[in-house]
Design a protein around this motif. Structure first.
Motif, short mmCIF file in Angstrom:
data_model
loop_
_atom_site.label_atom_id
_atom_site.label_comp_id
_atom_site.label_asym_id
_atom_site.label_seq_id
_atom_site.Cartn_x
_atom_site.Cartn_y
_atom_site.Cartn_z
N GLY A 189 56.80 53.21 15.69
CA GLY A 189 55.47 53.57 15.20
C GLY A 189 55.37 55.08 15.03
N GLU A 190 54.17 55.55 14.71
CA GLU A 190 53.93 56.98 14.54
C GLU A 190 53.13 57.52 15.71
OE1 GLU A 190 52.06 57.79 10.82
OE2 GLU A 190 53.78 57.19 9.62
N ILE A 191 53.47 58.73 16.12
CA ILE A 191 52.74 59.35 17.22
C ILE A 191 51.31 59.63 16.78
CG2 ILE A 191 52.54 61.37 18.71
CD1 ILE A 191 55.53 61.65 18.68
N ASP A 192 50.38 59.03 17.50
CA ASP A 192 48.97 59.26 17.21
C ASP A 192 48.43 60.42 18.03
OD1 ASP A 192 46.47 58.43 15.93
OD2 ASP A 192 45.83 57.84 17.95
N GLU A 193 48.89 60.52 19.28
CA GLU A 193 48.41 61.59 20.15
C GLU A 193 49.41 61.83 21.27
OE1 GLU A 193 44.57 62.66 23.05
OE2 GLU A 193 44.63 60.79 21.89
N ILE A 194 49.63 63.10 21.58
CA ILE A 194 50.44 63.49 22.74
C ILE A 194 49.48 64.02 23.79
CG2 ILE A 194 52.28 64.98 23.60
CD1 ILE A 194 53.38 65.09 20.73
N GLN A 195 49.37 63.32 24.90
CA GLN A 195 48.44 63.69 25.96
C GLN A 195 49.21 64.47 27.02
OE1 GLN A 195 46.96 59.82 27.13
NE2 GLN A 195 45.29 59.90 25.63
N VAL A 196 48.94 65.77 27.09
CA VAL A 196 49.62 66.63 28.06
C VAL A 196 48.99 66.42 29.43
CG1 VAL A 196 50.19 69.01 28.69
CG2 VAL A 196 50.14 68.33 26.27
N THR A 197 49.83 66.07 30.39
CA THR A 197 49.38 65.79 31.75
C THR A 197 49.63 67.01 32.64
OG1 THR A 197 49.94 63.46 31.45
CG2 THR A 197 49.58 64.23 33.71
N PRO A 198 48.61 67.51 33.33
CA PRO A 198 48.82 68.67 34.21
C PRO A 198 49.79 68.34 35.34
CG PRO A 198 46.48 68.28 33.81
CD PRO A 198 47.21 67.07 33.30
N GLY A 199 50.48 69.36 35.82
CA GLY A 199 51.38 69.16 36.93
C GLY A 199 52.73 68.63 36.50
N SER A 200 53.37 67.91 37.41
CA SER A 200 54.74 67.43 37.16
C SER A 200 54.79 66.02 36.58
CB SER A 200 55.53 67.46 38.47
OG SER A 200 54.91 66.65 39.45
N ASN A 201 53.64 65.39 36.37
CA ASN A 201 53.63 64.04 35.81
C ASN A 201 54.06 64.06 34.35
OD1 ASN A 201 52.72 62.85 38.20
ND2 ASN A 201 50.57 63.22 37.68
N ASP A 202 54.60 62.93 33.88
CA ASP A 202 55.02 62.82 32.49
C ASP A 202 53.83 62.84 31.55
OD1 ASP A 202 57.87 62.48 32.86
OD2 ASP A 202 57.43 60.51 33.70
N ASN A 203 54.05 63.47 30.39
CA ASN A 203 53.03 63.40 29.33
C ASN A 203 52.98 61.99 28.77
OD1 ASN A 203 52.56 66.14 29.63
ND2 ASN A 203 53.91 66.73 27.94
N ASN A 204 51.80 61.57 28.36
CA ASN A 204 51.63 60.26 27.71
C ASN A 204 51.68 60.41 26.20
OD1 ASN A 204 51.30 58.83 30.13
ND2 ASN A 204 49.11 59.25 30.18
N VAL A 205 52.19 59.39 25.55
CA VAL A 205 52.27 59.39 24.09
C VAL A 205 51.62 58.11 23.58
CG1 VAL A 205 53.77 59.49 22.08
CG2 VAL A 205 54.43 60.68 24.17
N LEU A 206 50.63 58.27 22.70
CA LEU A 206 49.98 57.12 22.06
C LEU A 206 50.64 56.92 20.70
CD1 LEU A 206 46.22 57.85 22.88
CD2 LEU A 206 47.93 56.65 24.26
N VAL A 207 51.18 55.73 20.48
CA VAL A 207 51.90 55.42 19.25
C VAL A 207 51.14 54.36 18.48
CG1 VAL A 207 54.08 54.61 18.28
CG2 VAL A 207 54.09 55.96 20.39
N SER A 208 50.87 54.62 17.21
CA SER A 208 50.14 53.67 16.37
C SER A 208 51.11 52.86 15.52
CB SER A 208 49.15 54.41 15.47
OG SER A 208 49.82 55.30 14.59
N GLN A 209 50.76 51.60 15.30
CA GLN A 209 51.51 50.69 14.44
C GLN A 209 50.55 50.06 13.44
OE1 GLN A 209 52.91 48.49 17.93
NE2 GLN A 209 55.01 49.02 17.38
N ASP A 210 51.09 49.26 12.53
CA ASP A 210 50.24 48.67 11.50
C ASP A 210 49.12 47.83 12.09
OD1 ASP A 210 51.74 49.85 9.52
OD2 ASP A 210 53.04 48.10 9.23
N ASP A 211 49.44 47.04 13.11
CA ASP A 211 48.44 46.13 13.66
C ASP A 211 47.73 46.69 14.88
OD1 ASP A 211 50.79 46.08 15.00
OD2 ASP A 211 50.89 43.91 15.25
N ASN A 212 48.44 47.41 15.73
CA ASN A 212 47.79 47.98 16.91
C ASN A 212 48.53 49.24 17.33
OD1 ASN A 212 50.10 46.75 18.10
ND2 ASN A 212 48.92 44.92 18.58
#
Length: 255
Positions: A189-212
């Protein structure tokens, strides 16, 4: 140190049956770390081109198997994500791609596509002399004169012959990506949003697809070229071990 690996404890990425026998072949030290799958497993359990280690060694000694353009002689050499496998006598070429559940699968590609491989940049540092060293997900390192255009998380396509960078895909919102691990492994899918997480936790990535779409962590996504989706749609995918290929009973130690 043992040359064998218990099947029940192999990484999830290994495409092997876990309850048919006790042991399987152990990967040598090399690319991809502990997730690297021994070449013997790919040749025997995934493709079905050999029945045992002896036949694999014969095929390799004939020089008919290449990984990323290199002729190999070691059946225990680790194979991993985005490696290119070529079989000259069969005129067959495959790209290692994430399958369902994160297990490695093979996607058929043409000869032109087999001349280079994709790598995710996981490290970058300046070296004496002014060049920049890039480290890829499989451990490969290469030097570039101008490193300012490359960032961690970007993907590059590297020519097998001379390690020249022939394409560069930035890790950014709107980029086409695939998940290579986690519950969404193999999805594109395509990256919809990169959510930068403070501290040492992993950043979250929201990926969009045709249906969801889906959400995963930054470590699990790799930026790819749209040609990869063409390969997935048009190329023949090799059967994996879980799809019905069974390991012959060769004494329980994969000899």
């Amino acid at each position: 140190m043992s040359n064998h690996q218990k099947r029940l404890s192999v990484p999830n990425s290994w495409p092997v049956e876990r309850k048919t026998q006790t042991f399987t072949v152990k990967a040598d030290a090399g690319p991809h770390g502990e997730d690297g799958v021994p070449l013997l497993i790919v040749l025997r359990d995934v493709l079905g081109y050999v029945d045992n280690r002896k036949e694999a060694r014969y095929a390799l000694n004939e020089g008919s198997v290449r990984i990323n353009g290199e002729t190999l002689a070691d059946e225990s050499r680790p194979v991993g994500m985005f490696d290119i496998l070529s079989f000259a006598e069969r005129d067959e070429h495959y790209r290692v791609f994430p399958g369902e559940g994160g297990r490695l699968a093979l996607t058929a590609i043409d000869e032109d596509a087999a001349q280079s491989k994709l790598g995710k940049i996981v490290g970058k540092r300046d070296v004496p002399g002014g060049d920049t060293q890039l480290t890829l997900h499989d451990g490969q390192t290469l030097l570039v004169e101008d490193g300012t255009e490359y960032d961690g998380g970007d993907s590059i396509v590297v020519a097998n012959e001379d390690d020249e960078v022939v394409a560069h895909f930035e890790y950014e919102e709107g980029a086409l990506v695939t998940a290579v691990d986690g519950q969404h492994a193999g999805e594109i899918g395509e990256i919809d949003e990169i959510q930068v997480t403070p501290g040492s936790n992993d950043n979250n990535v929201l990926v969009s697809q045709d249906d969801n779409g889906f959400e995963t962590i930054e470590e699990y996504v790799v930026v790819i070229d749209e040609n990869f989706t063409d390969d997935e749609d048009d190329g023949e995918t090799a059967p994996d071990a879980e799809a019905g290929a069974e390991t012959p009973d060769d004494g329980g130690d994969d000899e």
